[in-house]
Design a protein around this motif. Structure first.
Motif, short mmCIF file in Angstrom:
data_model
loop_
_atom_site.label_atom_id
_atom_site.label_comp_id
_atom_site.label_asym_id
_atom_site.label_seq_id
_atom_site.Cartn_x
_atom_site.Cartn_y
_atom_site.Cartn_z
N PRO A 1 0.81 -1.23 0.00
CA PRO A 1 0.00 0.00 0.00
C PRO A 1 0.84 1.28 0.00
CG PRO A 1 -0.98 -1.61 1.46
CD PRO A 1 0.33 -2.20 1.01
N TYR A 2 1.92 1.30 0.79
CA TYR A 2 2.74 2.51 0.85
C TYR A 2 3.43 2.79 -0.48
CZ TYR A 2 6.80 5.45 1.75
OH TYR A 2 7.76 6.43 1.67
N VAL A 3 4.09 1.79 -1.03
CA VAL A 3 4.81 1.97 -2.30
C VAL A 3 3.84 2.30 -3.44
CG1 VAL A 3 6.21 0.81 -4.04
CG2 VAL A 3 6.75 0.53 -1.62
N ASN A 4 2.71 1.61 -3.48
CA ASN A 4 1.74 1.90 -4.53
C ASN A 4 1.19 3.32 -4.40
OD1 ASN A 4 2.04 -0.67 -5.57
ND2 ASN A 4 0.25 -1.52 -4.50
N CYS A 5 1.03 3.76 -3.16
CA CYS A 5 0.54 5.12 -2.91
C CYS A 5 1.54 6.14 -3.45
CB CYS A 5 0.33 5.32 -1.41
SG CYS A 5 -0.25 6.97 -0.93
N VAL A 6 2.84 5.93 -3.15
CA VAL A 6 3.88 6.85 -3.61
C VAL A 6 3.96 6.86 -5.15
CG1 VAL A 6 6.36 7.32 -3.62
CG2 VAL A 6 5.22 6.65 -1.49
N ILE A 7 3.87 5.68 -5.76
CA ILE A 7 3.92 5.59 -7.22
C ILE A 7 2.75 6.36 -7.85
CG2 ILE A 7 3.72 4.03 -9.19
CD1 ILE A 7 5.24 1.94 -7.52
N ALA A 8 1.59 6.23 -7.23
CA ALA A 8 0.41 6.93 -7.73
C ALA A 8 0.57 8.44 -7.64
CB ALA A 8 -0.83 6.49 -6.95
N CYS A 9 1.38 8.89 -6.67
CA CYS A 9 1.62 10.33 -6.50
C CYS A 9 2.55 10.89 -7.57
CB CYS A 9 2.23 10.61 -5.13
SG CYS A 9 1.12 10.34 -3.73
N SER A 10 3.29 10.03 -8.22
CA SER A 10 4.31 10.49 -9.15
C SER A 10 3.73 11.30 -10.31
CB SER A 10 5.10 9.31 -9.72
OG SER A 10 4.24 8.44 -10.46
N SER A 11 2.48 11.06 -10.61
CA SER A 11 1.84 11.81 -11.70
C SER A 11 1.62 13.27 -11.33
CB SER A 11 0.50 11.18 -12.07
OG SER A 11 -0.38 11.21 -10.96
N SER A 12 1.75 13.56 -10.01
CA SER A 12 1.54 14.93 -9.55
C SER A 12 2.83 15.73 -9.53
CB SER A 12 0.93 14.93 -8.14
OG SER A 12 -0.31 14.28 -8.14
N GLY A 13 3.97 15.08 -9.79
CA GLY A 13 5.25 15.78 -9.78
C GLY A 13 6.25 15.05 -8.94
N SER A 14 7.30 15.76 -8.50
CA SER A 14 8.36 15.13 -7.70
C SER A 14 7.82 14.64 -6.39
CB SER A 14 9.48 16.14 -7.44
OG SER A 14 8.99 17.23 -6.68
N SER A 15 8.46 13.62 -5.84
CA SER A 15 7.97 13.00 -4.62
C SER A 15 9.08 12.86 -3.61
CB SER A 15 7.39 11.62 -4.93
OG SER A 15 7.20 10.89 -3.75
N SER A 16 8.74 13.22 -2.34
CA SER A 16 9.70 13.04 -1.26
C SER A 16 9.33 11.84 -0.41
CB SER A 16 9.73 14.29 -0.37
OG SER A 16 8.49 14.44 0.30
N GLY A 17 8.23 11.15 -0.78
CA GLY A 17 7.73 10.08 0.07
C GLY A 17 8.69 8.92 0.18
N GLY A 18 9.66 8.80 -0.73
CA GLY A 18 10.58 7.68 -0.67
C GLY A 18 11.96 8.09 -0.28
N GLY A 19 12.07 9.14 0.53
CA GLY A 19 13.38 9.62 0.94
C GLY A 19 14.20 8.51 1.56
N SER A 20 15.51 8.54 1.40
CA SER A 20 16.36 7.49 1.93
C SER A 20 16.29 7.47 3.44
CB SER A 20 17.81 7.75 1.50
OG SER A 20 18.28 8.98 2.03
N SER A 21 16.42 6.32 4.03
CA SER A 21 16.35 6.18 5.47
C SER A 21 17.73 5.89 6.03
CB SER A 21 15.40 5.01 5.82
OG SER A 21 16.06 3.79 5.56
N SER A 22 17.83 6.11 7.35
CA SER A 22 19.10 5.84 8.00
C SER A 22 19.40 4.36 8.02
CB SER A 22 19.07 6.40 9.44
OG SER A 22 18.04 5.77 10.17
N GLY A 23 18.33 3.57 7.72
CA GLY A 23 18.53 2.12 7.70
C GLY A 23 18.86 1.61 6.32
N GLY A 24 19.05 2.55 5.37
CA GLY A 24 19.48 2.12 4.05
C GLY A 24 18.36 1.75 3.13
N GLY A 25 17.10 2.09 3.48
CA GLY A 25 15.97 1.75 2.64
C GLY A 25 16.05 2.49 1.32
#
Length: 210
Positions: free
Chosen positions: A173-197
């Motif tokens: 759900p989270y990844v699909n949500c972020v992908i769906a947002c991509s049509s609106s422009g740049s996205s910060s929802g997948g910012g890198s994490s301190s855990g290396g995500g």
């Protein structure tokens, strides 16, 4: 003489009755007033019940909101302030430790337009995302300005768990949500994490700085 004494006694009893009745009414009204909680107080309660606040954080929240209320009244923006606070309390929802108020964006914008200084306590979705990531031990979020795809992805992050944010997996759900947002422009929802995500969808993040 007896009739006079009886008359005086009746007057005294009548006065006592009305005095007691008024006192009881006053206590009842005071009790009702003390039991009612203002929307200003409910703002911090709603937020902290969801996100968890230390005593200091609760006090800071209360101070910030009360200051904002005074500034809004001074600037002639009491109605806009009240509309936003009421929306926040009545329509906000708690989701995975984040208090989400996406339906209050218009009310927040109206208060900002009326009085910038009284709206300083209102955080954007991107600022809320950064705070959530930090609470999960992660970096990212906080894009400014917070609009379009960045804002959309921030709401995705606010609805996600810390595990989802630290280790995003395809077709969730989270990844699909972020992908769906991509049509609106740049996205910060997948910012890198301190855990290396990695960034969901494999794209770079404009708001993924620490």
């Amino acid at each position: 003489m007896n009739q006079g004494n009886e008359g005086g006694e009746i007057v005294r009893k009548t006065r006592w009755f009305f005095t007691a009745a008024l006192a009881g009414l006053g206590m009842t009204l005071a009790s009702i007033g003390g039991g009612c909680q203002s929307d200003t107080a409910s703002y911090c309660e709603s937020r902290c019940d969801c996100q968890g606040c230390s005593q200091r954080e609760t006090e800071d929240c209360t101070d910030d909101v009360e200051d904002a209320e005074r500034l809004a009244e001074h600037d002639g923006c009491a109605a806009e302030y009240s509309n936003y606070i009421t929306c926040y309390v009545d329509e906000g929802t708690c989701d995975n430790g984040a208090f989400i108020t996406s339906s209050c964006a218009a009310a927040a914008d109206a208060l900002r337009a009326c009085s910038i200084r009284s709206s300083a306590f209102i955080k954007t979705a991107c600022q809320e995302e950064r705070a959530k990531r930090e609470s999960c031990g992660l970096s990212g979020g906080g894009a400014s300005p917070c609009a379009g795809g960045d804002e959309c992805a921030a709401y995705c992050a606010l609805s996600a768990s810390c595990d989802d944010l630290s280790n995003p997996q395809p077709d969730t759900p989270y990844v699909n949500c972020v992908i769906a947002c991509s049509s609106s422009g740049s996205s910060s929802g997948g910012g890198s994490s301190s855990g290396g995500g990695s960034t969901p969808g494999g794209g770079s993040s404009s708001g993924g700085g620490a």
